[in-house]
Design a protein around this motif. Structure first.
Motif, short mmCIF file in Angstrom:
data_model
loop_
_atom_site.label_atom_id
_atom_site.label_comp_id
_atom_site.label_asym_id
_atom_site.label_seq_id
_atom_site.Cartn_x
_atom_site.Cartn_y
_atom_site.Cartn_z
N LYS A 135 11.01 4.38 -1.22
CA LYS A 135 10.19 5.16 -0.31
C LYS A 135 10.34 4.41 0.97
O LYS A 135 10.62 3.08 0.96
CB LYS A 135 9.02 5.09 -1.41
N ILE A 136 10.33 4.73 1.95
CA ILE A 136 9.66 4.50 3.40
C ILE A 136 9.04 3.32 2.97
O ILE A 136 8.54 2.89 3.05
CB ILE A 136 9.16 5.60 4.46
N GLY A 137 10.19 2.30 3.57
CA GLY A 137 9.59 0.82 3.60
C GLY A 137 10.23 -0.16 3.39
O GLY A 137 10.42 -0.75 3.41
N THR A 138 10.75 0.38 2.72
CA THR A 138 11.85 -0.63 1.93
C THR A 138 12.88 -1.37 2.74
O THR A 138 13.59 -2.13 2.94
CB THR A 138 12.23 0.04 0.74
N GLU A 141 0.97 -1.09 0.06
CA GLU A 141 -0.24 0.32 -0.04
C GLU A 141 0.90 1.19 -0.04
O GLU A 141 0.77 2.22 -0.99
CB GLU A 141 -1.21 0.09 0.77
N THR A 142 1.44 1.62 0.66
CA THR A 142 3.19 2.24 0.66
C THR A 142 2.17 4.12 1.24
O THR A 142 2.39 4.89 1.02
CB THR A 142 3.68 3.07 -0.81
N PHE A 175 11.49 8.60 3.24
CA PHE A 175 12.71 7.38 2.54
C PHE A 175 13.72 6.80 3.21
O PHE A 175 13.90 7.52 4.51
CB PHE A 175 13.70 8.54 1.22
N ASP A 176 14.08 5.68 2.91
CA ASP A 176 14.94 5.06 3.86
C ASP A 176 15.96 4.79 2.99
O ASP A 176 15.78 4.06 2.09
CB ASP A 176 14.52 3.93 4.77
N VAL A 177 16.96 4.07 3.44
CA VAL A 177 18.17 3.74 3.23
C VAL A 177 18.38 2.16 3.20
O VAL A 177 18.81 1.96 5.23
CB VAL A 177 19.97 3.61 3.38
N ASP A 208 15.73 5.64 -6.08
CA ASP A 208 15.34 7.38 -5.72
C ASP A 208 17.32 7.79 -5.68
O ASP A 208 17.38 8.94 -6.53
CB ASP A 208 14.92 8.17 -4.57
N ARG A 209 17.74 7.32 -5.15
CA ARG A 209 19.63 7.24 -5.18
C ARG A 209 20.95 5.86 -4.78
O ARG A 209 20.23 5.27 -3.33
CB ARG A 209 19.83 8.48 -4.17
#
Ligand code: MRU
Length: 367
Positions: free
Chosen positions: A258-261, A199-200, A333-335, A246-247
């Motif tokens: 995106k956050i949650g990845t 869902e994100t 976002f997360d890494v 995204d990077r």
């Protein structure tokens, strides 16, 4: 890709340029999946605002939008002074760059445009070159996504169940998409598979945009709550994860998305499920040395505290869900570290994240 309207399919790109009107044409993504509408931004400030407010979003799409926005700003300049033109182009560049911080594609795209512009000796020459370079960036984005599809399709076998996060589909690029490209290519090869779309939250790009794309393309899919993936993985119901980015740091193989990845990558690793990241070359950052230095967009708390939707009267409305006196934290976002990533699907083929630097010559890093 094709957009189906009134039962008829017509090809459409996420981002395009109208030269006579000096306008950037964008799909108004905030209205999807409820309404399909193309909007035009009439100057570079409007183009930057469209990126900032997420009329257009997704790394490749905002890259192409920034490239066109730079050309748009350059073309609007009315004098022959090269010094003043350069100052003006600096302002345009900075305004577009500041629209959103995490994706590196806008910066890479605008750097490509500026490199080409410098080949011109006069203002009119540089203006013509700016638009040609922006068009070239948009076309290469499409070609990269097509190649990602060809390389990634071999990961998808009949009967597989895939997971994807957020929207790294054609709406996030000029066309085709990165994470969805292998799905579209596998479908064209006649393979049958099923896709779970996270869902994100908080903006729900998976539930709105990816699900819309997959239904337009008639790919079997279901939306799952962000918290459901671990359960499905534990029960053996997910065979492969493909996400976008995204990077990606070319020096370390770290992936901002995106956050949650990151959570999904940890879960996939725990359950030994292959986890792939699909990217065009414009998503590689060859400069940063550590993931910790990637600028992570902090977004407004209203996104977490409520949700946008459509009422029965077909009106788009924001509904407050959370406790009225509570605030929220909203990193966008997360890494994900390279050891959790099985491979990066690039236009040049599948590459281990830690091998990106070794392969930098093939991947377009000139230094
Ligand atoms: O905030 P968004 O929607 O612009 O975020 C970008 C994304 O959709 C995702 O992070 C995506 O997986 C990578 S963009 C190709």
């Amino acid at each position: 890709m094709n957009v189906i309207q009134g039962g008829r399919a017509r090809p459409c790109r996420t981002v395009a340029f109208d030269r006579p009107a000096n306008s950037v044409l964008l799909i108004e993504q905030r209205l999807l999946p409820h309404e399909f509408k193309i909007v035009a931004t009439k100057n570079f400030r409007e183009t930057a605002a469209a990126i900032r407010t997420m009329v257009v979003r997704g790394a490749g799409a905002i890259g192409a939008t920034a490239a066109y926005g730079l050309a748009q700003g350059a073309l609007a300049f009315r004098s022959t002074s090269l010094a003043k033109f350069n100052q003006h182009v600096d302002t345009v560049y900075q305004t577009l760059k500041e629209a959103r911080p995490t994706a590196v594609d806008p910066v890479n795209a605008m750097n490509e445009v500026r490199t080409v512009m410098r080949l011109g000796e006069t203002v009119p020459e540089q203006q013509v070159l700016a638009l040609a370079a922006a068009e070239e960036f948009a076309s290469s984005d499409v070609e990269h996504c097509r190649a990602i599809g060809q390389h990634g399709a071999r990961l998808i076998r009949n009967g597989m169940r895939l997971l994807t996060h957020c929207n790294a589909g054609w709406l996030a690029f000029v066309d085709i998409g990165s994470a969805t490209a292998p799905m579209y290519a596998a479908q064209a090869q006649g393979k049958q598979f099923h896709v779970f779309c996270d869902e994100t939250r908080p903006r729900s790009q998976g539930a709105t945009l990816t699900a819309w794309e997959l239904s337009q393309q008639k790919i079997s899919h279901q939306i799952i709550a962000d918290n459901a993936a671990g359960h499905l993985m534990q029960r053996g119901e997910i065979d492969l994860v493909i996400v976008g980015s995204d990077r990606v740091l070319g020096r370390t193989g770290e992936v901002a998305n995106k956050i949650g990845t990151y959570t999904k990558a940890v879960l996939a690793h725990r359950h030994q499920i292959p986890f792939y990241v699909a990217i065009p070359l414009s998503t590689i950052d060859w400069n940063l040395k550590r993931g910790l230095d990637i600028p992570i967009e902090e977004r407004e708390e209203a996104e977490v505290l409520g949700a946008w939707g459509i009422t029965s009267a077909k009106k788009r409305e924001y509904i407050r869900v959370a406790n009225p006196t509570s605030g929220a934290r909203n990193p966008g976002f997360d890494v994900t570290p390279p050891e959790l990533i099985t491979g990066i699907i690039t236009p040049m083929g599948l590459i281990k994240p830690k091998d990106l630097w070794k392969r930098r010559g093939d991947l377009g890093h000139s230094a």
